[in-house]
Design a protein around this motif. Structure first.
Motif, PDB file in Angstrom:
ATOM      1  N   GLN A  38      -8.220 -40.360  11.877  1.00  0.00           N
ATOM      2  CA  GLN A  38      -7.607 -40.242  10.575  1.00  0.00           C
ATOM      3  C   GLN A  38      -6.416 -39.282  10.657  1.00  0.00           C
ATOM      4  OE1 GLN A  38      -8.309 -41.921   7.940  1.00  0.00           O
ATOM      5  NE2 GLN A  38      -7.174 -40.855   6.322  1.00  0.00           N
ATOM      6  N   VAL A  39      -5.242 -39.787  10.293  1.00  0.00           N
ATOM      7  CA  VAL A  39      -4.048 -38.950  10.316  1.00  0.00           C
ATOM      8  C   VAL A  39      -4.056 -38.019   9.118  1.00  0.00           C
ATOM      9  CG1 VAL A  39      -1.539 -38.920  10.276  1.00  0.00           C
ATOM     10  CG2 VAL A  39      -2.740 -40.730  11.528  1.00  0.00           C
ATOM     11  N   GLN A  40      -3.828 -36.752   9.352  1.00  0.00           N
ATOM     12  CA  GLN A  40      -3.753 -35.765   8.277  1.00  0.00           C
ATOM     13  C   GLN A  40      -2.463 -34.976   8.408  1.00  0.00           C
ATOM     14  OE1 GLN A  40      -7.527 -33.598   8.676  1.00  0.00           O
ATOM     15  NE2 GLN A  40      -8.222 -34.623   6.817  1.00  0.00           N
ATOM     16  N   LEU A  41      -1.810 -34.760   7.266  1.00  0.00           N
ATOM     17  CA  LEU A  41      -0.618 -33.927   7.207  1.00  0.00           C
ATOM     18  C   LEU A  41      -0.926 -32.703   6.359  1.00  0.00           C
ATOM     19  CD1 LEU A  41       0.484 -36.871   7.853  1.00  0.00           C
ATOM     20  CD2 LEU A  41       2.631 -36.089   6.866  1.00  0.00           C
ATOM     21  N   VAL A  42      -0.578 -31.536   6.870  1.00  0.00           N
ATOM     22  CA  VAL A  42      -0.854 -30.296   6.167  1.00  0.00           C
ATOM     23  C   VAL A  42       0.444 -29.521   5.999  1.00  0.00           C
ATOM     24  CG1 VAL A  42      -2.113 -28.128   6.192  1.00  0.00           C
ATOM     25  CG2 VAL A  42      -3.185 -30.214   7.093  1.00  0.00           C
ATOM     26  N   GLU A  43       0.767 -29.220   4.728  1.00  0.00           N
ATOM     27  CA  GLU A  43       1.976 -28.460   4.430  1.00  0.00           C
ATOM     28  C   GLU A  43       1.638 -26.993   4.227  1.00  0.00           C
ATOM     29  OE1 GLU A  43       2.348 -32.292   1.767  1.00  0.00           O
ATOM     30  OE2 GLU A  43       0.831 -30.773   2.204  1.00  0.00           O
ATOM     31  N   SER A  44       2.648 -26.158   4.418  1.00  0.00           N
ATOM     32  CA  SER A  44       2.520 -24.740   4.103  1.00  0.00           C
ATOM     33  C   SER A  44       3.910 -24.187   3.804  1.00  0.00           C
ATOM     34  CB  SER A  44       1.880 -23.975   5.261  1.00  0.00           C
ATOM     35  OG  SER A  44       2.685 -24.077   6.426  1.00  0.00           O
ATOM     36  N   GLY A  45       3.933 -23.017   3.178  1.00  0.00           N
ATOM     37  CA  GLY A  45       5.204 -22.334   2.974  1.00  0.00           C
ATOM     38  C   GLY A  45       5.726 -22.324   1.551  1.00  0.00           C
ATOM     39  N   GLY A  46       5.023 -22.963   0.628  1.00  0.00           N
ATOM     40  CA  GLY A  46       5.478 -22.933  -0.753  1.00  0.00           C
ATOM     41  C   GLY A  46       5.241 -21.573  -1.381  1.00  0.00           C
ATOM     42  N   GLY A  47       5.731 -21.424  -2.614  1.00  0.00           N
ATOM     43  CA  GLY A  47       5.525 -20.169  -3.311  1.00  0.00           C
ATOM     44  C   GLY A  47       6.503 -19.993  -4.450  1.00  0.00           C
ATOM     45  N   LEU A  48       6.561 -18.767  -4.942  1.00  0.00           N
ATOM     46  CA  LEU A  48       7.446 -18.401  -6.048  1.00  0.00           C
ATOM     47  C   LEU A  48       8.658 -17.673  -5.479  1.00  0.00           C
ATOM     48  CD1 LEU A  48       8.075 -17.967  -9.087  1.00  0.00           C
ATOM     49  CD2 LEU A  48       6.687 -15.882  -8.936  1.00  0.00           C
ATOM     50  N   VAL A  49       9.845 -18.100  -5.890  1.00  0.00           N
ATOM     51  CA  VAL A  49      11.075 -17.482  -5.409  1.00  0.00           C
ATOM     52  C   VAL A  49      12.077 -17.417  -6.547  1.00  0.00           C
ATOM     53  CG1 VAL A  49      12.036 -19.682  -4.615  1.00  0.00           C
ATOM     54  CG2 VAL A  49      12.782 -17.551  -3.544  1.00  0.00           C
ATOM     55  N   GLN A  50      12.932 -16.427  -6.512  1.00  0.00           N
ATOM     56  CA  GLN A  50      13.950 -16.291  -7.549  1.00  0.00           C
ATOM     57  C   GLN A  50      15.107 -17.259  -7.285  1.00  0.00           C
ATOM     58  OE1 GLN A  50      15.134 -12.158  -7.655  1.00  0.00           O
ATOM     59  NE2 GLN A  50      13.436 -11.612  -8.994  1.00  0.00           N
ATOM     60  N   PRO A  51      15.819 -17.631  -8.336  1.00  0.00           N
ATOM     61  CA  PRO A  51      17.010 -18.472  -8.126  1.00  0.00           C
ATOM     62  C   PRO A  51      17.962 -17.843  -7.112  1.00  0.00           C
ATOM     63  CG  PRO A  51      16.492 -18.343 -10.457  1.00  0.00           C
ATOM     64  CD  PRO A  51      15.570 -17.373  -9.778  1.00  0.00           C
ATOM     65  N   GLY A  52      18.478 -18.696  -6.226  1.00  0.00           N
ATOM     66  CA  GLY A  52      19.348 -18.224  -5.160  1.00  0.00           C
ATOM     67  C   GLY A  52      18.612 -17.861  -3.887  1.00  0.00           C
ATOM     68  N   GLY A  53      17.285 -17.825  -3.964  1.00  0.00           N
ATOM     69  CA  GLY A  53      16.489 -17.452  -2.805  1.00  0.00           C
ATOM     70  C   GLY A  53      16.242 -18.608  -1.856  1.00  0.00           C
ATOM     71  N   SER A  54      15.439 -18.338  -0.832  1.00  0.00           N
ATOM     72  CA  SER A  54      15.155 -19.321   0.212  1.00  0.00           C
ATOM     73  C   SER A  54      13.660 -19.421   0.463  1.00  0.00           C
ATOM     74  CB  SER A  54      15.849 -18.925   1.521  1.00  0.00           C
ATOM     75  OG  SER A  54      17.258 -18.881   1.378  1.00  0.00           O
ATOM     76  N   LEU A  55      13.254 -20.592   0.920  1.00  0.00           N
ATOM     77  CA  LEU A  55      11.891 -20.839   1.375  1.00  0.00           C
ATOM     78  C   LEU A  55      11.955 -21.809   2.540  1.00  0.00           C
ATOM     79  CD1 LEU A  55       9.697 -21.396  -1.837  1.00  0.00           C
ATOM     80  CD2 LEU A  55       9.503 -19.502  -0.217  1.00  0.00           C
ATOM     81  N   ARG A  56      10.951 -21.746   3.396  1.00  0.00           N
ATOM     82  CA  ARG A  56      10.845 -22.695   4.508  1.00  0.00           C
ATOM     83  C   ARG A  56       9.476 -23.351   4.453  1.00  0.00           C
ATOM     84  NH1 ARG A  56       9.995 -22.033  10.861  1.00  0.00           N
ATOM     85  NH2 ARG A  56      11.346 -23.711  11.646  1.00  0.00           N
ATOM     86  N   LEU A  57       9.481 -24.654   4.302  1.00  0.00           N
ATOM     87  CA  LEU A  57       8.241 -25.427   4.296  1.00  0.00           C
ATOM     88  C   LEU A  57       7.967 -25.964   5.694  1.00  0.00           C
ATOM     89  CD1 LEU A  57       8.631 -27.514   1.014  1.00  0.00           C
ATOM     90  CD2 LEU A  57       7.757 -25.189   1.307  1.00  0.00           C
ATOM     91  N   SER A  58       6.687 -26.008   6.029  1.00  0.00           N
ATOM     92  CA  SER A  58       6.254 -26.540   7.320  1.00  0.00           C
ATOM     93  C   SER A  58       5.240 -27.642   7.097  1.00  0.00           C
ATOM     94  CB  SER A  58       5.618 -25.439   8.167  1.00  0.00           C
ATOM     95  OG  SER A  58       6.512 -24.371   8.391  1.00  0.00           O
ATOM     96  N   CYS A  59       5.216 -28.588   8.014  1.00  0.00           N
ATOM     97  CA  CYS A  59       4.237 -29.675   7.949  1.00  0.00           C
ATOM     98  C   CYS A  59       3.825 -30.030   9.366  1.00  0.00           C
ATOM     99  CB  CYS A  59       4.825 -30.890   7.251  1.00  0.00           C
ATOM    100  SG  CYS A  59       3.779 -32.359   7.295  1.00  0.00           S
ATOM    101  N   ALA A  60       2.523 -30.144   9.560  1.00  0.00           N
ATOM    102  CA  ALA A  60       2.004 -30.537  10.862  1.00  0.00           C
ATOM    103  C   ALA A  60       1.030 -31.692  10.681  1.00  0.00           C
ATOM    104  CB  ALA A  60       1.307 -29.372  11.540  1.00  0.00           C
ATOM    105  N   ALA A  61       1.188 -32.723  11.490  1.00  0.00           N
ATOM    106  CA  ALA A  61       0.305 -33.880  11.430  1.00  0.00           C
ATOM    107  C   ALA A  61      -0.692 -33.821  12.581  1.00  0.00           C
ATOM    108  CB  ALA A  61       1.105 -35.175  11.504  1.00  0.00           C
ATOM    109  N   SER A  62      -1.900 -34.247  12.311  1.00  0.00           N
ATOM    110  CA  SER A  62      -2.937 -34.296  13.327  1.00  0.00           C
ATOM    111  C   SER A  62      -3.684 -35.611  13.216  1.00  0.00           C
ATOM    112  CB  SER A  62      -3.904 -33.121  13.157  1.00  0.00           C
ATOM    113  OG  SER A  62      -4.535 -33.180  11.892  1.00  0.00           O
ATOM    114  N   GLY A  63      -4.521 -35.899  14.202  1.00  0.00           N
ATOM    115  CA  GLY A  63      -5.362 -37.087  14.137  1.00  0.00           C
ATOM    116  C   GLY A  63      -4.763 -38.321  14.760  1.00  0.00           C
ATOM    117  N   THR A  64      -3.654 -38.163  15.492  1.00  0.00           N
ATOM    118  CA  THR A  64      -3.059 -39.309  16.166  1.00  0.00           C
ATOM    119  C   THR A  64      -2.417 -38.865  17.471  1.00  0.00           C
ATOM    120  OG1 THR A  64      -1.432 -41.100  16.042  1.00  0.00           O
ATOM    121  CG2 THR A  64      -0.873 -39.065  14.895  1.00  0.00           C
ATOM    122  N   GLY A  65      -2.478 -39.772  18.466  1.00  0.00           N
ATOM    123  CA  GLY A  65      -1.802 -39.499  19.724  1.00  0.00           C
ATOM    124  C   GLY A  65      -0.398 -40.073  19.746  1.00  0.00           C
TER     125      GLY A  65
END
Length: 115
Positions: A1-28
């Motif tokens: 079973q392929v699963q994708l997991v995100e991370s990196g969200g949150g609260l930020v002020q206008p003009g700020g930055s965030l970096r989201l990450s995603c990693a998939a597992s369950g497949t070769g």
């Protein structure tokens, strides 16, 4: 079973930055096309950015010049660097992977841009 997991969200002020990450597992297999979508309250899910295995990218007009999608060195990972964030970027961000004709989705990560 392929699963994708995100991370990196949150609260930020206008003009700020965030970096989201995603990693998939369950497949070769290598997931050729991976991307990010978002859904704001009361709105349909929309494309933010996609990247192919060859490195071709496509962005929504609303994020061009502010967001950058990239693939990680680890297999089946993808990132979204978000700069100059605006309140209208507030949404749940979903990672997507297209493998053998099937779309796989992560559970979503909340991004809130507010002062």
């Amino acid at each position: 079973q392929v699963q994708l997991v995100e991370s990196g969200g949150g609260l930020v002020q206008p003009g700020g930055s965030l970096r989201l990450s995603c990693a998939a597992s369950g497949t070769g297999f290598t997931i050729n096309t991976m991307g990010w979508y978002r859904q704001a309250p009361g709105k349909q899910r929309e494309l933010v950015a996609v990247i192919t295995g060859g490195g071709s990218t496509r962005y929504a007009d609303s994020v061009k010049g502010r967001f950058t999608i990239s693939r990680g060195n680890a297999k089946n990972t993808v990132y979204l660097q978000m700069n100059s964030l605006k309140p209208e970027d507030t949404a749940v961000y979903y990672c997507n992977g297209l493998l053998l004709g099937i779309n796989y989705w992560g559970q979503g990560t909340q991004v809130t841009v507010s002062s």
